[in-house]
Design a protein around this motif. Structure first.
Motif, PDB file in Angstrom:
ATOM      1  N   PRO A 145       0.805  -1.237   0.000  1.00 39.46           N
ATOM      2  CA  PRO A 145       0.000   0.000   0.000  1.00 39.46           C
ATOM      3  C   PRO A 145       0.834   1.281   0.000  1.00 39.46           C
ATOM      4  CG  PRO A 145      -0.937  -1.579   1.518  1.00 39.46           C
ATOM      5  CD  PRO A 145       0.363  -2.166   1.041  1.00 39.46           C
ATOM      6  N   GLU A 146       1.930   1.278   0.730  1.00 43.88           N
ATOM      7  CA  GLU A 146       2.728   2.509   0.822  1.00 43.88           C
ATOM      8  C   GLU A 146       3.522   2.809  -0.452  1.00 43.88           C
ATOM      9  OE1 GLU A 146       4.931  -0.900   2.689  1.00 43.88           O
ATOM     10  OE2 GLU A 146       2.975  -0.028   3.038  1.00 43.88           O
ATOM     11  N   THR A 147       3.662   1.831  -1.330  1.00 40.26           N
ATOM     12  CA  THR A 147       4.385   2.057  -2.591  1.00 40.26           C
ATOM     13  C   THR A 147       3.486   1.908  -3.809  1.00 40.26           C
ATOM     14  OG1 THR A 147       5.076  -0.264  -2.706  1.00 40.26           O
ATOM     15  CG2 THR A 147       6.580   1.268  -1.591  1.00 40.26           C
ATOM     16  N   LEU A 148       2.194   1.737  -3.594  1.00 40.26           N
ATOM     17  CA  LEU A 148       1.282   1.500  -4.713  1.00 40.26           C
ATOM     18  C   LEU A 148       1.177   2.693  -5.658  1.00 40.26           C
ATOM     19  CD1 LEU A 148      -0.643  -0.390  -6.147  1.00 40.26           C
ATOM     20  CD2 LEU A 148      -2.476   0.445  -4.674  1.00 40.26           C
ATOM     21  N   ALA A 149       1.009   3.887  -5.125  1.00 35.03           N
ATOM     22  CA  ALA A 149       0.835   5.064  -5.992  1.00 35.03           C
ATOM     23  C   ALA A 149       2.022   5.263  -6.930  1.00 35.03           C
ATOM     24  CB  ALA A 149       0.573   6.314  -5.153  1.00 35.03           C
ATOM     25  N   PRO A 150       3.265   5.272  -6.429  1.00 40.04           N
ATOM     26  CA  PRO A 150       4.371   5.437  -7.375  1.00 40.04           C
ATOM     27  C   PRO A 150       4.521   4.246  -8.332  1.00 40.04           C
ATOM     28  CG  PRO A 150       5.192   5.368  -5.102  1.00 40.04           C
ATOM     29  CD  PRO A 150       3.707   5.327  -5.062  1.00 40.04           C
TER      30      PRO A 150
END
Length: 53
Positions: free
Chosen positions: A33-38
């Motif tokens: 989740p913490e790296t999904l956007a990039p």
């Protein structure tokens, strides 16, 4: 014990599903989740640069 077994089964099912999608030409972005956007942005830009959009 049950939670560990359920987690293992879920991870296995997730991997199989991603593999099946990839075999059908789907781009799969599998990220925490913490790296999904990039990761999504990178995948989008790669697809766009390759002319696949």
């Amino acid at each position: 014990m049950y939670e560990a077994a359920a987690a293992t089964q879920t991870q296995s099912q997730r991997a199989r599903t991603a593999d099946q999608l990839r075999r059908h030409g789907v781009t799969v972005v599998d990220a925490a989740p913490e790296t999904l956007a990039p990761a999504l942005a990178d995948a989008y830009l790669a697809l766009k640069a390759a002319g696949r959009l």
